[in-house]
Motif scaffolding. Structure first.
Motif, PDB file in Angstrom:
ATOM      1  N   UNK A  96       0.869  -1.176   0.000  1.00 30.96           N
ATOM      2  CA  UNK A  96       0.000   0.000   0.000  1.00 30.96           C
ATOM      3  C   UNK A  96       0.905   1.224   0.000  1.00 30.96           C
ATOM      4  N   UNK A  97       0.783   2.096  -0.991  1.00 35.60           N
ATOM      5  CA  UNK A  97       1.741   3.197  -1.119  1.00 35.60           C
ATOM      6  C   UNK A  97       1.626   4.255  -0.043  1.00 35.60           C
ATOM      7  N   UNK A  98       0.451   4.378   0.588  1.00 36.21           N
ATOM      8  CA  UNK A  98       0.321   5.351   1.662  1.00 36.21           C
ATOM      9  C   UNK A  98      -0.602   6.496   1.338  1.00 36.21           C
ATOM     10  N   UNK A  99      -0.605   6.964   0.081  1.00 37.66           N
ATOM     11  CA  UNK A  99      -1.454   8.108  -0.255  1.00 37.66           C
ATOM     12  C   UNK A  99      -2.875   7.667  -0.585  1.00 37.66           C
ATOM     13  N   UNK A 100      -3.041   6.495  -1.115  1.00 40.19           N
ATOM     14  CA  UNK A 100      -4.346   5.896  -1.463  1.00 40.19           C
ATOM     15  C   UNK A 100      -4.019   4.517  -2.025  1.00 40.19           C
ATOM     16  N   UNK A 101      -4.986   3.871  -2.712  1.00 45.40           N
ATOM     17  CA  UNK A 101      -4.695   2.615  -3.420  1.00 45.40           C
ATOM     18  C   UNK A 101      -4.149   1.522  -2.499  1.00 45.40           C
ATOM     19  N   UNK A 102      -4.901   1.164  -1.479  1.00 39.18           N
ATOM     20  CA  UNK A 102      -4.426   0.158  -0.544  1.00 39.18           C
ATOM     21  C   UNK A 102      -4.491  -1.233  -1.168  1.00 39.18           C
ATOM     22  N   UNK A 103      -3.496  -2.061  -0.821  1.00 41.67           N
ATOM     23  CA  UNK A 103      -3.327  -3.392  -1.427  1.00 41.67           C
ATOM     24  C   UNK A 103      -3.350  -3.245  -2.954  1.00 41.67           C
ATOM     25  N   UNK A 104      -2.469  -2.425  -3.465  1.00 34.43           N
ATOM     26  CA  UNK A 104      -2.535  -1.958  -4.852  1.00 34.43           C
ATOM     27  C   UNK A 104      -1.665  -2.774  -5.798  1.00 34.43           C
ATOM     28  N   UNK A 107       0.625  -0.207  -7.906  1.00 36.61           N
ATOM     29  CA  UNK A 107       1.712   0.375  -7.121  1.00 36.61           C
ATOM     30  C   UNK A 107       2.732  -0.684  -6.739  1.00 36.61           C
ATOM     31  N   UNK A 108       2.277  -1.912  -6.555  1.00 39.78           N
ATOM     32  CA  UNK A 108       3.218  -3.021  -6.372  1.00 39.78           C
ATOM     33  C   UNK A 108       4.027  -3.228  -7.640  1.00 39.78           C
ATOM     34  N   UNK A 109       3.367  -3.061  -8.791  1.00 36.30           N
ATOM     35  CA  UNK A 109       4.065  -3.204 -10.064  1.00 36.30           C
ATOM     36  C   UNK A 109       5.169  -2.183 -10.235  1.00 36.30           C
ATOM     37  N   UNK A 110       4.906  -0.933  -9.857  1.00 41.40           N
ATOM     38  CA  UNK A 110       5.958   0.086  -9.904  1.00 41.40           C
ATOM     39  C   UNK A 110       7.172  -0.358  -9.088  1.00 41.40           C
ATOM     40  N   UNK A 111       6.917  -0.846  -7.872  1.00 50.52           N
ATOM     41  CA  UNK A 111       8.024  -1.277  -7.010  1.00 50.52           C
ATOM     42  C   UNK A 111       8.761  -2.455  -7.635  1.00 50.52           C
ATOM     43  N   UNK A 112       8.026  -3.400  -8.202  1.00 52.16           N
ATOM     44  CA  UNK A 112       8.657  -4.566  -8.828  1.00 52.16           C
ATOM     45  C   UNK A 112       9.625  -4.144  -9.916  1.00 52.16           C
ATOM     46  N   UNK A 113       9.200  -3.197 -10.768  1.00 57.96           N
ATOM     47  CA  UNK A 113      10.047  -2.766 -11.880  1.00 57.96           C
ATOM     48  C   UNK A 113      11.375  -2.219 -11.359  1.00 57.96           C
ATOM     49  N   UNK A 114      11.316  -1.420 -10.311  1.00 51.20           N
ATOM     50  CA  UNK A 114      12.559  -0.911  -9.730  1.00 51.20           C
ATOM     51  C   UNK A 114      13.322  -1.960  -8.962  1.00 51.20           C
ATOM     52  N   UNK A 115      12.607  -2.686  -8.128  1.00 52.34           N
ATOM     53  CA  UNK A 115      13.227  -3.686  -7.252  1.00 52.34           C
ATOM     54  C   UNK A 115      13.932  -4.783  -8.042  1.00 52.34           C
ATOM     55  N   UNK A 116      13.300  -5.191  -9.140  1.00 50.51           N
ATOM     56  CA  UNK A 116      13.901  -6.245  -9.965  1.00 50.51           C
ATOM     57  C   UNK A 116      15.239  -5.797 -10.532  1.00 50.51           C
ATOM     58  N   UNK A 117      15.330  -4.532 -10.914  1.00 51.79           N
ATOM     59  CA  UNK A 117      16.590  -4.029 -11.452  1.00 51.79           C
ATOM     60  C   UNK A 117      17.669  -3.972 -10.368  1.00 51.79           C
ATOM     61  N   UNK A 118      17.283  -3.609  -9.156  1.00 51.91           N
ATOM     62  CA  UNK A 118      18.244  -3.622  -8.046  1.00 51.91           C
ATOM     63  C   UNK A 118      18.713  -5.041  -7.775  1.00 51.91           C
ATOM     64  N   UNK A 143       7.038 -13.157  -3.768  1.00 53.24           N
ATOM     65  CA  UNK A 143       5.740 -13.008  -3.107  1.00 53.24           C
ATOM     66  C   UNK A 143       4.757 -12.184  -3.934  1.00 53.24           C
ATOM     67  N   UNK A 144       5.256 -11.375  -4.870  1.00 55.91           N
ATOM     68  CA  UNK A 144       4.362 -10.533  -5.663  1.00 55.91           C
ATOM     69  C   UNK A 144       3.717 -11.274  -6.825  1.00 55.91           C
ATOM     70  N   UNK A 145       4.200 -12.468  -7.138  1.00 58.70           N
ATOM     71  CA  UNK A 145       3.694 -13.169  -8.320  1.00 58.70           C
ATOM     72  C   UNK A 145       2.179 -13.351  -8.278  1.00 58.70           C
ATOM     73  N   UNK A 146       1.592 -13.797  -7.159  1.00 53.77           N
ATOM     74  CA  UNK A 146       0.135 -13.971  -7.162  1.00 53.77           C
ATOM     75  C   UNK A 146      -0.642 -12.687  -7.462  1.00 53.77           C
ATOM     76  N   UNK A 147      -0.219 -11.567  -6.877  1.00 55.98           N
ATOM     77  CA  UNK A 147      -0.959 -10.326  -7.119  1.00 55.98           C
ATOM     78  C   UNK A 147      -0.765  -9.842  -8.552  1.00 55.98           C
ATOM     79  N   UNK A 148       0.373 -10.123  -9.144  1.00 53.01           N
ATOM     80  CA  UNK A 148       0.575  -9.740 -10.543  1.00 53.01           C
ATOM     81  C   UNK A 148      -0.239 -10.629 -11.483  1.00 53.01           C
ATOM     82  N   UNK A 149      -0.487 -11.854 -11.099  1.00 51.55           N
ATOM     83  CA  UNK A 149      -1.254 -12.770 -11.944  1.00 51.55           C
ATOM     84  C   UNK A 149      -2.753 -12.508 -11.857  1.00 51.55           C
ATOM     85  N   UNK A 150      -3.198 -11.840 -10.788  1.00 53.35           N
ATOM     86  CA  UNK A 150      -4.630 -11.647 -10.582  1.00 53.35           C
ATOM     87  C   UNK A 150      -5.037 -10.192 -10.480  1.00 53.35           C
ATOM     88  N   UNK A 151      -4.087  -9.285 -10.235  1.00 52.08           N
ATOM     89  CA  UNK A 151      -4.422  -7.903  -9.914  1.00 52.08           C
ATOM     90  C   UNK A 151      -4.819  -7.062 -11.103  1.00 52.08           C
TER      91      UNK A 151
END
Length: 608
Positions: A96-104, A107-118, A143-151
């Motif tokens: 949940x990013x904090x500003x809105x969009x809880x269990x998002x 927004x998880x996808x944004x983090x994945x794109x950066x995190x994967x590169x790190x 752990x993000x795979x399920x939410x990416x497959x269904x979100x």
């Protein structure tokens, strides 16, 4: 490489900044996270949260040119941050990013794109001490795979974020379900006009998001055709930059509307596409974006991370072209927008898109003109019809509001004429007849008959009025003339608002300004107005005071600017002249010849 050196030097400064903000008290729920100084909370989001600083630290730890290369203390801080991210990851794999969009999911996808590169950068280092951090990052991603497959998503650009995230996860985990899910999103097609404008018309933020995400998706999913819309947008952006280097945000459909942005968020996209296409124009835009960099980046769009992960070979270096400083360009002028809008009833959603909106302004025409330090934008389907910058003087917007709506009157069409360019708006408003008896619900006979239970769609319209406004711009030597017309209905109170930057100095050269809000808003009833900023100026003529209303209902004016109000009553045909300090545009005769050349396909010399 000059750009890389600049980014490395800035990143060194950001490393310390992030360390200073990291929560190091073990008893804190945010232990290991990096606080957002605007609210004092550590968040797991991609834009102002802990992953932003994890990207900064990773870029330093893996770069031999950094003083923090393989620094043990910084690595420990990165490890603490990776533990924080695991704690703040929900059981479903989302954040949940904090500003809105809880269990998002997006927004998880944004983090994945950066995190994967790190993760990929760290994983290729021969560095035993980093293994726990690498394992934490891998676990977070897994752990993000399920939410990416269904979100799902909210906005148009979220789809391409999710595709990029699915692509990175596929590269790391080789789960064939991931590209299959991406195919479902991509089957919806690309929401971009032939001239390169995305649905959200967000030159300051979301264009760059769609661009970089599709570049990643094209690479990770082996879909090179996804680069074509990116090329169109990156080409279009060359014509949406003010002389100051700011991006045109005067008509955005998102939160960057009217805000100041530079090209820095496009840096990674231009870097990657220059390497792919060897386009000198993209190389020039890459340099322009690099020159603008001042602040930290989203972890999903960090150019230093991208340059370290995808280094450019010497043979891929490209000599930058000269960017255009003198042009006129109609964006979406040939786009068949109305045929798409006409198809909305068949789509079946009745303009009600859950958690989102239809973005009916998609593909609306925009005129961009640039003559060295003069930059003009005419636009449709937004509250402002025109913006003009001349050196340091900024007419941020010219708006028309009326009591027909009431409120601002967005222009709907923009066309080129023999003498200039014409904006037109046509609106209808009437009244609703009684609902036919046979269509009334049972609740209509009850003691209480709620308005919202009545089938309003069966009401006939009565006494419908048509309201029409036309604005024609004609270029003159040293400036422009605006002819503003509205004839029916009669007695419609109308108000023009000229919005200038707060740095502007307004001088009534004859006549006077009548203050409404001191040093903020004033009536301009007559005479010449000189607007100065530094050595640059505009002189305006055409004030009027045909009524005394200080505002129009549903239309408000910014109090951090200087606003002039011109009050008109229909029917009217009103002329506004704007003249600029020396070094400006073409005269109307040359302008007309150019128009004839384009219309008739003839050479100017043959017409003369």
């Amino acid at each position: 490489m000059q750009t890389l050196d600049k980014l490395v030097n800035l990143n060194e400064e950001w490393v310390e900044l992030g360390m200073h903000r990291q929560v190091m008290e073990a008893e804190s729920r945010y232990y290991g996270g990096v606080i957002d100084v605007t609210n004092g909370i550590a968040w797991p989001n991609h834009s102002v949260g802990t992953p932003v600083w994890m990207a900064v630290w990773t870029a330093a730890l893996v770069n031999r040119d950094s003083v923090y290369y393989h620094n043990a203390d910084l690595l420990k801080r990165l490890e603490l941050a990776s533990n924080y991210m695991l704690r703040f990851q929900h059981a479903d794999g989302s954040i949940s990013p904090g500003w809105t969009n809880f269990h998002s999911p997006p927004d998880t996808g944004f983090v994945i794109v950066g995190y994967a590169q790190l993760y990929m950068l760290l994983a290729r280092e021969a560095w035993p001490e980093a293994q726990e951090t690498i394992a934490n990052m891998r676990l977070f991603l897994e752990r993000t795979i399920p939410v990416m497959l269904t979100g799902g998503c909210h906005t148009p650009n979220h789809r391409w974020v999710l595709c990029a995230a699915l692509g990175f996860l596929y590269r790391i985990f080789a789960d064939v379900r991931l590209p299959q899910r991406a195919d479902e999103w991509m089957a919806e097609g690309m929401d971009i006009t032939p001239d390169g404008e995305w649905t959200e018309r967000s030159n300051g933020i979301y264009n760059a998001v769609s661009d970089v995400m599709l570049i990643h998706a094209a690479r990770e999913l082996n879909r090179p055709e996804l680069l074509d819309p990116v090329r169109h947008n990156l080409e279009m952006m060359m014509y949406l930059i003010h002389p100051s280097g700011e991006v045109v945000t005067d008509y955005s459909g998102r939160q960057d509307f009217g805000q100041q942005f530079t090209m820095e968020s496009y840096l990674l996209s231009y870097y990657l596409m220059t390497t792919i296409d060897h386009d000198p124009r993209f190389a020039a835009m890459e340099q322009l974006a690099a020159d603008a960099v001042q602040e930290t980046f989203s972890c999903a769009n960090n150019p230093l991370i991208g340059m370290l992960l995808y280094p450019r070979a010497e043979e891929d270096e490209v000599q930058p072209a000269q960017l255009p400083h003198n042009y006129r360009r109609m964006i979406n002028g040939e786009f068949g927008r109305q045929q798409y809008v006409a198809g909305i009833p068949a789509a079946g959603h009745h303009n009600a898109i859950r958690y989102s909106r239809p973005h009916l302004d998609f593909g609306a025409p925009v005129l961009r003109m640039r003559h060295e330090q003069t930059s003009l934008t005419m636009m449709t389907e937004t509250s402002s019809m025109l913006a003009l910058r001349h050196g340091k003087v900024q007419l941020l917007g010219l708006q028309l509001a009326s009591y027909f709506g009431p409120g601002f009157v967005p222009m709907q069409t923009l066309e080129e004429t023999a003498s200039g360019y014409k904006l037109t708006a046509v609106y209808h408003k009437g009244y609703n007849a009684p609902i036919p008896t046979e269509q009334l619900p049972r609740s209509a006979t009850d003691d209480v008959s709620p308005w919202y239970l009545l089938p309003h769609q069966f009401r006939a319209s009565t006494h419908t009025c048509e309201y029409r406004v036309e604005v024609e711009m004609v270029e003159q030597v040293g400036g422009i003339d605006l002819y503003i017309r509205s004839t029916e209905p009669a007695e419609v109170m109308t108000q023009l608002s000229f919005i200038f930057g707060s740095e502007s100095h307004l001088i009534a050269e004859d006549g006077e300004l009548e203050p409404i809000v001191e040093n903020k808003v004033a009536f301009w009833k007559d005479g010449l107005i000189r607007v100065e900023s530094g050595e640059d100026w505009m002189v305006l003529s055409g004030g009027a005071g045909e009524h005394k209303a200080t505002s129009v209902r549903e239309a408000s004016y910014p109090l951090d600017c200087r606003t002039l109000l011109v009050n008109l009553m229909t029917p009217f045909e009103h002329k506004i002249s704007i003249r600029l300090s020396p070094g400006t545009s073409m005269d109307s005769e040359t302008r007309a010849l150019q128009w004839l050349e384009r219309q008739q396909g003839e050479d100017i010399d043959s017409i003369v």
